[in-house]
Write a protein that holds these residues in place. Structure first.
Motif, mmCIF file in Angstrom:
data_model
loop_
_atom_site.group_PDB
_atom_site.id
_atom_site.type_symbol
_atom_site.label_atom_id
_atom_site.label_comp_id
_atom_site.label_asym_id
_atom_site.label_seq_id
_atom_site.Cartn_x
_atom_site.Cartn_y
_atom_site.Cartn_z
ATOM 1 N N UNK A 6 0.837 -1.194 0.000
ATOM 2 C CA UNK A 6 0.000 0.000 0.000
ATOM 3 C C UNK A 6 0.873 1.246 0.000
ATOM 4 N N UNK A 7 0.272 2.339 -0.416
ATOM 5 C CA UNK A 7 0.960 3.630 -0.461
ATOM 6 C C UNK A 7 -0.073 4.728 -0.271
ATOM 7 N N UNK A 8 0.372 5.858 0.196
ATOM 8 C CA UNK A 8 -0.485 7.038 0.249
ATOM 9 C C UNK A 8 0.027 8.046 -0.769
ATOM 10 N N UNK A 9 -0.871 8.790 -1.333
ATOM 11 C CA UNK A 9 -0.502 9.773 -2.346
ATOM 12 C C UNK A 9 0.473 10.787 -1.757
ATOM 13 N N UNK A 15 6.855 13.776 -9.311
ATOM 14 C CA UNK A 15 7.677 14.006 -10.503
ATOM 15 C C UNK A 15 6.900 14.926 -11.437
ATOM 16 N N UNK A 16 7.481 16.066 -11.798
ATOM 17 C CA UNK A 16 6.816 16.967 -12.737
ATOM 18 C C UNK A 16 7.104 16.486 -14.152
ATOM 19 N N UNK A 23 3.143 13.678 -11.450
ATOM 20 C CA UNK A 23 2.838 12.255 -11.338
ATOM 21 C C UNK A 23 3.387 11.741 -10.016
ATOM 22 N N UNK A 24 2.573 10.966 -9.320
ATOM 23 C CA UNK A 24 3.001 10.279 -8.106
ATOM 24 C C UNK A 24 2.802 8.789 -8.346
ATOM 25 N N UNK A 35 -0.674 4.956 -10.590
ATOM 26 C CA UNK A 35 -0.193 6.320 -10.371
ATOM 27 C C UNK A 35 -1.361 7.273 -10.124
ATOM 28 N N UNK A 36 -1.030 8.425 -9.543
ATOM 29 C CA UNK A 36 -1.961 9.542 -9.470
ATOM 30 C C UNK A 36 -1.339 10.691 -10.250
#
Length: 103
Positions: A6-9, A15-16, A23-24, A35-36
């Motif tokens: 799991x990950x949190x945003x 990354x621009x 992008x995350x 990705x978000x």
């Protein structure tokens, strides 16, 4: 117990990609990835986004996303098949959840 990952945003590195587009990356298994993507109001992808080698699955979390042809409001799901292309942009800004099942 499941072997969940799991990950949190907020904890994912930012990354621009282009001015106003960030992008995350949340997860990858070496092939598939999740990705978000956030697009500021008035932002536009530089060039054409081609989906290769596989498809792109998009869920519009908030705002309004435009693929260069039409608007997709929050709650929309978009399947972009392998080999398809578009020019991502957003007049009002948006947040997208992206999933690449084949890279």
């Amino acid at each position: 117990m499941q072997n969940y990952e799991w990950a949190t945003v907020d904890d994912a590195p930012v990354r621009e990609l282009f001015p106003g587009i960030t992008l995350r990356s949340l997860w990858t298994n070496g092939v598939a990835s999740a990705h978000v993507l956030r697009m500021d109001p008035g932002s536009c992808w530089e060039g054409i986004d081609v989906h290769d080698p596989g498809p792109e699955e998009v869920y519009v979390v908030d705002g309004v996303f435009n693929d260069g042809i039409r608007d997709y409001p929050a709650g929309s799901f978009i399947h972009a098949p392998a080999g398809s292309s578009h020019v991502p942009q957003s007049e009002k800004g948006c947040t997208l959840f992206l999933f690449y099942p084949e890279g």
